[in-house]
Write a protein that holds these residues in place. Structure first.
Motif, mmCIF file in Angstrom:
data_model
loop_
_atom_site.group_PDB
_atom_site.id
_atom_site.type_symbol
_atom_site.label_atom_id
_atom_site.label_comp_id
_atom_site.label_asym_id
_atom_site.label_seq_id
_atom_site.Cartn_x
_atom_site.Cartn_y
_atom_site.Cartn_z
ATOM 1 N N ALA A 91 0.831 -1.205 0.000
ATOM 2 C CA ALA A 91 0.000 0.000 0.000
ATOM 3 C C ALA A 91 0.866 1.256 0.000
ATOM 4 O O ALA A 91 0.593 2.215 -0.735
ATOM 5 C CB ALA A 91 -0.930 -0.008 1.211
ATOM 6 N N ILE A 92 1.912 1.267 0.817
ATOM 7 C CA ILE A 92 2.788 2.437 0.902
ATOM 8 C C ILE A 92 3.524 2.670 -0.420
ATOM 9 O O ILE A 92 3.641 3.800 -0.894
ATOM 10 C CB ILE A 92 3.796 2.259 2.055
ATOM 11 C CG1 ILE A 92 3.067 2.326 3.405
ATOM 12 C CG2 ILE A 92 4.897 3.312 1.997
ATOM 13 C CD1 ILE A 92 3.893 1.865 4.572
ATOM 14 N N GLU A 93 4.009 1.584 -1.030
ATOM 15 C CA GLU A 93 4.799 1.710 -2.254
ATOM 16 C C GLU A 93 3.959 2.044 -3.484
ATOM 17 O O GLU A 93 4.492 2.511 -4.492
ATOM 18 C CB GLU A 93 5.566 0.407 -2.524
ATOM 19 C CG GLU A 93 6.697 0.149 -1.553
ATOM 20 C CD GLU A 93 7.440 -1.129 -1.866
ATOM 21 O OE1 GLU A 93 8.644 -1.193 -1.554
ATOM 22 O OE2 GLU A 93 6.818 -2.061 -2.421
ATOM 23 N N ASN A 94 2.657 1.790 -3.411
ATOM 24 C CA ASN A 94 1.815 1.920 -4.605
ATOM 25 C C ASN A 94 0.674 2.914 -4.438
ATOM 26 O O ASN A 94 -0.430 2.705 -4.938
ATOM 27 C CB ASN A 94 1.267 0.545 -4.996
ATOM 28 C CG ASN A 94 2.357 -0.400 -5.455
ATOM 29 O OD1 ASN A 94 2.855 -0.300 -6.562
ATOM 30 N ND2 ASN A 94 2.746 -1.320 -4.576
ATOM 31 N N GLY A 95 0.938 3.997 -3.738
ATOM 32 C CA GLY A 95 -0.005 5.101 -3.733
ATOM 33 C C GLY A 95 -1.065 5.080 -2.670
ATOM 34 O O GLY A 95 -2.115 5.712 -2.833
ATOM 35 N N GLY A 96 -0.837 4.355 -1.577
ATOM 36 C CA GLY A 96 -1.820 4.369 -0.494
ATOM 37 C C GLY A 96 -3.163 3.847 -0.947
ATOM 38 O O GLY A 96 -3.299 2.704 -1.388
ATOM 39 N N GLY A 97 -4.192 4.697 -0.856
ATOM 40 C CA GLY A 97 -5.545 4.293 -1.227
ATOM 41 C C GLY A 97 -5.676 3.898 -2.677
ATOM 42 O O GLY A 97 -6.592 3.146 -3.043
ATOM 43 N N ALA A 98 -4.772 4.387 -3.541
ATOM 44 C CA ALA A 98 -4.819 4.005 -4.954
ATOM 45 C C ALA A 98 -4.587 2.509 -5.126
ATOM 46 O O ALA A 98 -5.034 1.903 -6.094
ATOM 47 C CB ALA A 98 -3.781 4.788 -5.744
ATOM 48 N N PHE A 99 -3.871 1.912 -4.183
ATOM 49 C CA PHE A 99 -3.596 0.478 -4.256
ATOM 50 C C PHE A 99 -4.833 -0.344 -3.912
ATOM 51 O O PHE A 99 -5.011 -1.453 -4.426
ATOM 52 C CB PHE A 99 -2.455 0.139 -3.294
ATOM 53 C CG PHE A 99 -2.122 -1.323 -3.217
ATOM 54 C CD1 PHE A 99 -1.439 -1.946 -4.250
ATOM 55 C CD2 PHE A 99 -2.485 -2.081 -2.107
ATOM 56 C CE1 PHE A 99 -1.122 -3.293 -4.183
ATOM 57 C CE2 PHE A 99 -2.180 -3.421 -2.025
ATOM 58 C CZ PHE A 99 -1.496 -4.029 -3.066
ATOM 59 N N ILE A 100 -5.703 0.170 -3.042
ATOM 60 C CA ILE A 100 -6.857 -0.589 -2.573
ATOM 61 C C ILE A 100 -7.816 -0.905 -3.717
ATOM 62 O O ILE A 100 -8.411 -1.993 -3.764
ATOM 63 C CB ILE A 100 -7.596 0.173 -1.455
ATOM 64 C CG1 ILE A 100 -6.658 0.412 -0.271
ATOM 65 C CG2 ILE A 100 -8.834 -0.590 -1.015
ATOM 66 C CD1 ILE A 100 -6.165 -0.836 0.403
ATOM 67 N N ILE A 101 -7.988 0.025 -4.661
ATOM 68 C CA ILE A 101 -8.949 -0.183 -5.743
ATOM 69 C C ILE A 101 -8.542 -1.354 -6.640
ATOM 70 O O ILE A 101 -9.322 -2.301 -6.812
ATOM 71 C CB ILE A 101 -9.140 1.118 -6.550
ATOM 72 C CG1 ILE A 101 -9.777 2.183 -5.659
ATOM 73 C CG2 ILE A 101 -9.998 0.864 -7.799
ATOM 74 C CD1 ILE A 101 -9.897 3.539 -6.291
ATOM 75 N N PRO A 102 -7.339 -1.370 -7.227
ATOM 76 C CA PRO A 102 -6.951 -2.559 -8.011
ATOM 77 C C PRO A 102 -6.849 -3.817 -7.162
ATOM 78 O O PRO A 102 -7.100 -4.918 -7.648
ATOM 79 C CB PRO A 102 -5.590 -2.173 -8.606
ATOM 80 C CG PRO A 102 -5.104 -1.040 -7.800
ATOM 81 C CD PRO A 102 -6.317 -0.313 -7.326
#
Length: 517
Positions: free
Chosen positions: A35-46
């Motif tokens: 999550a930290i490496e991939n944009g925080g909340g942006a990671f949750i959607i994919p």
């Protein structure tokens, strides 16, 4: 003649054991890092899209395949896979992945598990009291150096590793209901209780109190506020897909084995959904509410990113949190440390026990070995395979095992099994198998998803991973890494040979792989 008469004691125990198989160290160490490496909340959607389009379908498929194979006397992936294809003689070798992956992953996974045992001990005896963040980080570096001891015990990492393996092996020797299920009934509730306590403590952090620079909610906001500019980044989607594989334990063969002990009318649809969503609750709700709020609360988002860049999940979980817990005072700090590493231990052992069952099922089914002999053989094999990851950890052997057995093998096996289920066994028969005895109506959309979307998804993951695989093979590596690759290759070939021996043994005894054609 098989000596395998195992069965689950209760549905609750089965679901908890399956959830324990999925809920592992990755829920608390790997997910926050991704999550930290991939944009925080942006990671949750994919991540959630991958869960629905790849994770849930693979759970349906693996539960169904396992139950189907179990009805024909198969409790290991080579012959479960072989029973579903007209040409089971060839497909059974695809099932070799289900034994190879569990053995190879268990070899290094139990090493991490042994760290949690050691860190519980060091937390209780006060090894971290009064330490600086740098000294706590150095403690981990020293610990993974085979020649350094923090207890005065020679070769401390090896000692804890052997103790961990002995515990795993003894539990496996007790059987499904008396061992694996009993541990799941204790470990999973304790894991959730510990997790809830730490999550509440992390979320309620207040800036200016106990040295915190941010409220705990700052970390939560980072996790749940999407940065939409990174959602279309292919790297983020690959990371999300990889996390789903890692967290649900799909593509390994352990789910097949657990499900093979179900009765013919036991519900696989509801059980798969229950185990899958339990895992998601633990990972997203608890896993996301412990590490990120606490570390961001003390170190800020940039400080956490710096630690992740240098040490990943181990940097946060083992090199940072023991120091941060000490900011809460000697009593609460020690209690929190024991709960954190205790939580990791229960997450680890419920998963590592699942890795032993396919190997035991194979030895019991095909060679007539008793449960105890099969369990201790598994333990010995893991010890031999795992010692290089302990001794040569700092030379990269640990990471090499994780890459080939814990990443590449999972994708390859999952892609092949979904093709087998949807296109060789047939989607019509597969759909009937999923819904047989189901207490819930599986949405018909999943029939289309399993047949078309999931295979394409997996194929895309594999294709996009090829450049990294090629780079890994062609880049310069230490001699220990090259030798570890040869060892893994020899393991795969050796298992394939044993499967061949077992197949011809079946022919001599008049037992058949294929009973569905």
């Amino acid at each position: 003649m098989s000596t395998n008469t195992e069965s689950w004691g209760s549905r609750v125990g089965l679901v908890l054991a399956m959830a324990g198989n999925a809920v592992g160290l990755g829920n608390f160490l790997r997910f926050p890092v991704q999550a930290i490496e991939n944009g925080g909340g942006a990671f949750i959607i994919p991540y959630l899209v991958c869960f629905l389009l790849m994770g849930i379908p693979l759970l349906f498929v693996e539960w169904s395949m396992g139950r189907f194979g179990g009805q024909h006397g198969h409790h290991s992936t080579p012959f479960i896979v072989g029973s579903m294809a007209p040409n089971g003689r060839l497909w059974k070798y695809v099932g070799v992945f289900g034994i190879f992956t569990n053995l190879a992953v268990a070899a290094y996974y139990c090493y991490i598990e042994s760290w949690t045992m050691s860190y519980v001990y060091h937390t209780i005896v006060g090894s971290f009291n009064g330490s600086t963040q740098a000294s706590v980080a150095q403690f981990f570096t020293d610990y993974t150096d085979i020649g350094v001891s923090h207890t005065g015990i020679p070769y401390e990492p090896v000692v804890f590793y052997v103790l961990c393996l002995l515990l795993n092996t003894w539990i496996l020797s007790r059987g499904l209901s008396g061992g694996v299920e009993a541990v799941a009934k204790i470990g999973m509730p304790l894991l959730i209780i510990f997790g809830i306590f730490l999550a509440i403590r992390g979320i309620t952090l207040t800036a200016g109190t106990d040295g915190a620079v941010n409220d705990g909610t700052v970390g939560l906001n980072f996790l749940w506020n999407p940065q939409f500019d990174s959602i279309w980044n292919a790297k983020v989607w690959l990371a999300a897909a990889g996390q789903i594989f890692f967290t649900l334990s799909v593509g390994m063969g352990s789910i097949h084995c657990y499900a093979s002990y179900l009765r013919s009318r036991d519900d696989v649809a509801l059980n798969a959904m229950g185990a899958g969503w339990t895992n998601e609750f633990v990972e997203v709700v608890l896993g996301g509410a412990i590490v990120i709020p606490i570390t961001v609360g003390y170190l800020g988002i940039d400080g956490v990113r710096e630690i992740v860049a240098s040490g990943g999940g181990f940097g946060l979980g083992f090199q940072t949190l023991p120091y941060l817990f000490q900011q809460w005072g000697p009593i609460l700090g020690t209690l929190s440390g024991v709960m954190w590493f205790g939580l990791l231990f229960f997450a680890g052992i419920t998963s590592s026990l699942a890795m032993g069952t396919p190997i035991m099922g194979f030895l019991q089914d095909e060679f007539g070995w008793k449960r105890e002999k099969s369990a201790w053989t598994f333990g010995l094999a893991v010890l031999i395979l795992g010692l290089p990851t302990v001794i040569f950890y700092q030379e990269g052997v640990f990471g090499e095992y994780d890459y080939w057995a814990g990443t590449v093998s999972l994708v390859v096996f999952a892609l092949l099994e979904i093709i087998l289920f949807a296109w060789v066994f047939g989607m019509k028969r597969g759909w009937d198998e999923i819904n047989r005895g189901a207490d819930i109506q599986v949405p018909s959309a999943f029939k289309f998803i399993i047949q078309y979307i999931t295979p394409l998804f997996l194929l895309a993951v594999f294709v996009f991973s090829l450049p990294d695989i090629i780079n890994k093979l062609t880049s310069e590596q230490p001699m220990a890494v090259h030798l570890s690759r040869l060892l893994l290759l020899a393991l795969f070939v050796g298992i394939a040979y044993l499967v061949r021996v077992a197949y011809y043994k079946r022919l001599r005894e008049g037992r058949h792989i294929i009973k569905n054609i």
